[in-house]
Design a protein around this motif. Structure first.
Motif, PDB file in Angstrom:
ATOM      1  N   TYR A 108       0.816  -1.363  -0.099  1.00 31.11           N
ATOM      2  CA  TYR A 108      -0.162   0.040   0.042  1.00 31.11           C
ATOM      3  C   TYR A 108       0.929   1.218  -0.080  1.00 31.11           C
ATOM      4  CZ  TYR A 108      -3.737   3.064   1.048  1.00 31.11           C
ATOM      5  OH  TYR A 108      -4.590   4.387   1.015  1.00 31.11           O
ATOM      6  N   ALA A 109       0.517   2.101  -0.901  1.00 29.64           N
ATOM      7  CA  ALA A 109       1.204   3.498  -0.837  1.00 29.64           C
ATOM      8  C   ALA A 109       0.244   4.522  -0.926  1.00 29.64           C
ATOM      9  CB  ALA A 109       2.088   3.694  -2.228  1.00 29.64           C
ATOM     10  N   GLY A 110      -1.138   4.487  -0.533  1.00 32.01           N
ATOM     11  CA  GLY A 110      -2.081   5.551  -0.411  1.00 32.01           C
ATOM     12  C   GLY A 110      -1.490   6.788   0.602  1.00 32.01           C
ATOM     13  N   ASN A 111      -2.233   7.956   0.499  1.00 34.48           N
ATOM     14  CA  ASN A 111      -2.050   8.981   1.321  1.00 34.48           C
ATOM     15  C   ASN A 111      -3.472   9.673   2.021  1.00 34.48           C
ATOM     16  OD1 ASN A 111      -0.774  11.057   2.752  1.00 34.48           O
ATOM     17  ND2 ASN A 111      -0.761  12.552   0.934  1.00 34.48           N
ATOM     18  N   PRO A 112      -4.078   8.786   2.840  1.00 33.74           N
ATOM     19  CA  PRO A 112      -5.215   9.423   3.200  1.00 33.74           C
ATOM     20  C   PRO A 112      -5.388  10.252   4.280  1.00 33.74           C
ATOM     21  CG  PRO A 112      -4.786   7.087   4.491  1.00 33.74           C
ATOM     22  CD  PRO A 112      -3.807   7.550   3.405  1.00 33.74           C
ATOM     23  N   ASP A 113      -6.344  10.974   4.770  1.00 33.91           N
ATOM     24  CA  ASP A 113      -6.713  12.101   5.678  1.00 33.91           C
ATOM     25  C   ASP A 113      -6.546  10.989   7.183  1.00 33.91           C
ATOM     26  OD1 ASP A 113      -6.957  14.069   3.929  1.00 33.91           O
ATOM     27  OD2 ASP A 113      -8.776  13.170   3.524  1.00 33.91           O
ATOM     28  N   CYS A 114      -7.321   9.982   6.956  1.00 38.84           N
ATOM     29  CA  CYS A 114      -7.347   9.397   8.334  1.00 38.84           C
ATOM     30  C   CYS A 114      -7.461   7.746   7.883  1.00 38.84           C
ATOM     31  CB  CYS A 114      -8.668   9.618   8.761  1.00 38.84           C
ATOM     32  SG  CYS A 114      -9.472   8.921  10.416  1.00 38.84           S
ATOM     33  N   TYR A 115      -6.704   7.116   9.092  1.00 36.99           N
ATOM     34  CA  TYR A 115      -6.678   5.533   8.951  1.00 36.99           C
ATOM     35  C   TYR A 115      -8.259   5.189  10.144  1.00 36.99           C
ATOM     36  CZ  TYR A 115      -2.525   5.830   6.644  1.00 36.99           C
ATOM     37  OH  TYR A 115      -1.411   6.034   5.697  1.00 36.99           O
ATOM     38  N   ALA A 128       3.595   0.465   8.996  1.00 42.85           N
ATOM     39  CA  ALA A 128       4.511   1.521   9.520  1.00 42.85           C
ATOM     40  C   ALA A 128       4.961   2.514   8.524  1.00 42.85           C
ATOM     41  CB  ALA A 128       5.397   1.519  10.594  1.00 42.85           C
ATOM     42  N   HIS A 129       5.253   1.692   7.279  1.00 45.51           N
ATOM     43  CA  HIS A 129       6.054   2.748   6.217  1.00 45.51           C
ATOM     44  C   HIS A 129       5.128   3.500   5.490  1.00 45.51           C
ATOM     45  CE1 HIS A 129       4.157   0.242   2.910  1.00 45.51           C
ATOM     46  NE2 HIS A 129       3.980  -0.707   3.690  1.00 45.51           N
ATOM     47  N   PHE A 130       3.989   3.608   5.540  1.00 53.77           N
ATOM     48  CA  PHE A 130       2.955   4.484   4.996  1.00 53.77           C
ATOM     49  C   PHE A 130       2.366   5.429   5.645  1.00 53.77           C
ATOM     50  CE2 PHE A 130       0.226   0.539   5.002  1.00 53.77           C
ATOM     51  CZ  PHE A 130      -0.704   0.729   5.546  1.00 53.77           C
ATOM     52  N   PHE A 131       2.545   5.482   7.173  1.00 51.99           N
ATOM     53  CA  PHE A 131       2.082   6.368   8.103  1.00 51.99           C
ATOM     54  C   PHE A 131       2.935   7.913   7.918  1.00 51.99           C
ATOM     55  CE2 PHE A 131       1.197   2.960  11.374  1.00 51.99           C
ATOM     56  CZ  PHE A 131      -0.356   2.495  10.490  1.00 51.99           C
ATOM     57  N   LYS A 132       2.018   8.549   7.949  1.00 54.89           N
ATOM     58  CA  LYS A 132       2.583  10.330   7.813  1.00 54.89           C
ATOM     59  C   LYS A 132       2.023  11.150   9.134  1.00 54.89           C
ATOM     60  CE  LYS A 132       2.954  10.000   2.897  1.00 54.89           C
ATOM     61  NZ  LYS A 132       2.399   8.494   2.618  1.00 54.89           N
ATOM     62  N   PRO A 133       3.010  12.096   9.389  1.00 53.19           N
ATOM     63  CA  PRO A 133       2.731  12.495  10.762  1.00 53.19           C
ATOM     64  C   PRO A 133       1.377  13.567  10.586  1.00 53.19           C
ATOM     65  CG  PRO A 133       5.079  13.128   9.944  1.00 53.19           C
ATOM     66  CD  PRO A 133       4.320  12.311   8.994  1.00 53.19           C
ATOM     67  N   ASN A 134       0.875  14.033   9.509  1.00 56.19           N
ATOM     68  CA  ASN A 134      -0.350  14.756   9.467  1.00 56.19           C
ATOM     69  C   ASN A 134      -1.536  14.055   9.445  1.00 56.19           C
ATOM     70  OD1 ASN A 134       0.589  13.867   6.835  1.00 56.19           O
ATOM     71  ND2 ASN A 134      -1.283  14.935   6.025  1.00 56.19           N
ATOM     72  N   GLN A 135      -1.485  12.614   9.413  1.00 58.30           N
ATOM     73  CA  GLN A 135      -2.696  11.571   9.256  1.00 58.30           C
ATOM     74  C   GLN A 135      -3.429  11.355  10.654  1.00 58.30           C
ATOM     75  OE1 GLN A 135      -0.487   8.604   7.116  1.00 58.30           O
ATOM     76  NE2 GLN A 135      -1.274   9.269   5.369  1.00 58.30           N
ATOM     77  N   TYR A 136      -4.517  11.095  10.707  1.00 60.62           N
ATOM     78  CA  TYR A 136      -5.212  10.936  11.821  1.00 60.62           C
ATOM     79  C   TYR A 136      -5.558   9.209  11.913  1.00 60.62           C
ATOM     80  CZ  TYR A 136      -6.605  15.668  12.822  1.00 60.62           C
ATOM     81  OH  TYR A 136      -6.504  17.069  13.303  1.00 60.62           O
ATOM     82  N   ALA A 137      -5.569   8.854  13.103  1.00 57.31           N
ATOM     83  CA  ALA A 137      -5.957   7.381  13.503  1.00 57.31           C
ATOM     84  C   ALA A 137      -7.420   7.620  14.153  1.00 57.31           C
ATOM     85  CB  ALA A 137      -4.889   6.615  14.237  1.00 57.31           C
ATOM     86  N   PHE A 138      -8.405   6.774  13.648  1.00 57.19           N
ATOM     87  CA  PHE A 138      -9.652   6.644  14.204  1.00 57.19           C
ATOM     88  C   PHE A 138      -9.889   5.093  14.520  1.00 57.19           C
ATOM     89  CE2 PHE A 138     -14.288   5.984  13.132  1.00 57.19           C
ATOM     90  CZ  PHE A 138     -14.624   6.348  14.555  1.00 57.19           C
ATOM     91  N   THR A 139     -10.591   4.705  15.307  1.00 53.78           N
ATOM     92  CA  THR A 139     -10.761   3.239  15.865  1.00 53.78           C
ATOM     93  C   THR A 139     -12.053   3.214  16.713  1.00 53.78           C
ATOM     94  OG1 THR A 139      -9.853   1.206  16.719  1.00 53.78           O
ATOM     95  CG2 THR A 139      -9.065   3.350  18.039  1.00 53.78           C
ATOM     96  N   PRO A 181      -0.657  12.229  19.910  1.00 55.92           N
ATOM     97  CA  PRO A 181      -1.829  12.209  20.851  1.00 55.92           C
ATOM     98  C   PRO A 181      -3.102  12.966  19.949  1.00 55.92           C
ATOM     99  CG  PRO A 181       0.032  12.396  22.204  1.00 55.92           C
ATOM    100  CD  PRO A 181       0.479  12.442  20.822  1.00 55.92           C
ATOM    101  N   SER A 182      -2.452  14.162  19.471  1.00 56.04           N
ATOM    102  CA  SER A 182      -3.478  15.040  18.913  1.00 56.04           C
ATOM    103  C   SER A 182      -4.163  14.444  17.698  1.00 56.04           C
ATOM    104  CB  SER A 182      -2.942  16.408  18.563  1.00 56.04           C
ATOM    105  OG  SER A 182      -1.964  16.213  17.682  1.00 56.04           O
ATOM    106  N   LYS A 183      -3.700  13.451  17.183  1.00 55.09           N
ATOM    107  CA  LYS A 183      -4.261  12.919  15.934  1.00 55.09           C
ATOM    108  C   LYS A 183      -5.126  11.482  16.279  1.00 55.09           C
ATOM    109  CE  LYS A 183      -2.228  15.714  13.111  1.00 55.09           C
ATOM    110  NZ  LYS A 183      -2.933  16.911  12.312  1.00 55.09           N
ATOM    111  N   VAL A 184      -5.116  11.080  17.389  1.00 55.81           N
ATOM    112  CA  VAL A 184      -5.728   9.927  17.691  1.00 55.81           C
ATOM    113  C   VAL A 184      -7.136  10.124  18.161  1.00 55.81           C
ATOM    114  CG1 VAL A 184      -5.763   7.881  19.164  1.00 55.81           C
ATOM    115  CG2 VAL A 184      -3.639   8.540  18.315  1.00 55.81           C
ATOM    116  N   ILE A 185      -8.278   9.490  17.835  1.00 55.64           N
ATOM    117  CA  ILE A 185      -9.713   9.488  18.071  1.00 55.64           C
ATOM    118  C   ILE A 185     -10.165   8.264  18.038  1.00 55.64           C
ATOM    119  CG2 ILE A 185     -12.002  10.363  17.130  1.00 55.64           C
ATOM    120  CD1 ILE A 185     -10.476  12.216  15.283  1.00 55.64           C
ATOM    121  N   ALA A 186     -10.741   7.976  19.109  1.00 53.70           N
ATOM    122  CA  ALA A 186     -11.173   6.584  19.556  1.00 53.70           C
ATOM    123  C   ALA A 186     -12.795   6.682  19.880  1.00 53.70           C
ATOM    124  CB  ALA A 186     -10.402   5.831  20.574  1.00 53.70           C
ATOM    125  N   GLY A 187     -13.420   5.469  19.823  1.00 56.29           N
ATOM    126  CA  GLY A 187     -14.733   5.357  20.320  1.00 56.29           C
ATOM    127  C   GLY A 187     -15.376   4.059  20.237  1.00 56.29           C
TER     128      GLY A 187
END
Length: 329
Positions: free
Chosen positions: A67-74, A91-102, A119-125
């Protein structure tokens, strides 16, 4: 928005497909070879709704290594015990500006995500949504369109512009998101819910509705909820619901929203897979001991599930090679 779903099982497919249908660009990443190859072979995933209207939905699916995509959010939907390995593969395709939602079940995943995302990029629910993966490339959404609900919160408890955009897209996809500023209370509400329904339905091999119809279900649920709330109060967690509201939620979801549903822990047990009991009931036991409180009922149930897992492994060992292959066919 651009999303990449990491872990394209039952829940990953439900979130990804519905967000795609709401007009978003969605990719799927998964490591289960039969599943990935089946979706590629048939040109997508077959989606049913309550075992009806089975139809093919085109999806873009990739192995982590390619995978080599560049999403706003995982969007992460893995089993707790599988997440660490998948994060290393991705890990090779994660970028500092991206968010993680789970909205994964149990507890333990947030700490792993924080090793890769700010921490500012992590959203959980949490998601009260029922979905079943029938097999590779074949998923069944349980409940009518719009059924279910979810809560989510920022790890920092400070919603930003992106968070509100995410909530808007989840609302368009009919997940009924409720944004809170209580991170631990939000996550533990689902842990408590699952510690009752998932575990008991698994141990006694019954649907949520069958459990709720038992005349002693209220007493059993209340005992587990009270014990879990005793733990959370000692840990200083402000829960989203009162004890009675949590019991009402268990009864409503079990009797009205998803009475025919077998919870995910049952599905794992039934298919000879390890369960997440250590991240649900077991988590409450460990948290209680940290504050010198013994959650004895949750400890007993955790041991019961592990004993049942041993029995299933013995049963698996007795299956023929053809029967074992059929499990992943």
């Amino acid at each position: 928005m651009k999303f990449t779903v990491v872990g394209s099982g039952a829940m990953g497919l439900r979130y990804g497909v519905l967000l795609q249908e709401a007009g978003n660009d969605v990719d799927f990443v998964d490591g289960w070879q039969p599943h990935v190859e089946k979706m590629r072979q048939q040109g997508g995933v077959y989606v049913s709704r309550d075992h009806q209207d089975r139809h093919l939905v085109p999806v873009n699916v990739y192995y982590p290594e390619e995978y080599a995509g560049n999403p706003d959010c995982y969007i992460f939907f893995m089993k707790q015990m599988q997440l660490d390995d998948m994060l290393k593969r991705c890990a090779h395709f994660f970028k500092p500006n991206q968010y993680a939602f789970t909205c994964m079940n149990g507890m333990g995943h947030v700490e792993k995500l924080l090793n890769y995302f700010k921490p500012s990029k992590v959203i959980a629910g949490t998601a009260l949504v029922a979905t079943v993966l029938n097999g590779p490339g074949d998923v069944d959404f349980i409940g009518k369109p719009g059924a279910g609900s979810m809560n989510l919160a920022n790890y920092t408890e400070q919603p930003d512009d992106f968070t509100h955009q995410l909530v808007g897209q989840l609302d368009k996809a009919h997940f009924h998101p409720n944004l809170t500023t209580n991170f631990m209370g939000t996550l533990l509400a689902k842990v408590v819910f699952n510690s009752v329904v998932n575990t008991l339905c698994t141990m006694f091999e019954m649907t949520m509705g069958e459990y709720a119809d038992y005349e002693g279900a209220n007493d059993m649920s209340r005992q587990l909820i009270d014990e879990a709330y005793d733990v959370c109060e000692r840990a200083g967690v402000q829960m989203l619901n009162t004890r009675q509201e949590e019991l009402d939620s268990v009864n409503y979801v079990s009797k009205v929203a998803n009475p025919l549903h077998y919870p995910s822990m049952y599905q794992d047990m039934h298919h000879y897979r390890p369960t997440e009991v250590d991240y649900i009931n077991g988590y409450l036991v460990k948290l209680g001991r940290k504050y010198r409180y013994e959650a004895k009922t949750h400890a007993f149930l955790t041991h019961e599930v592990h004993l049942a897992e041993r029995g299933k492994q013995r049963e698996l060992a007795q299956l023929s090679a053809a029967e074992k292959r059929q499990l992943t066919a």
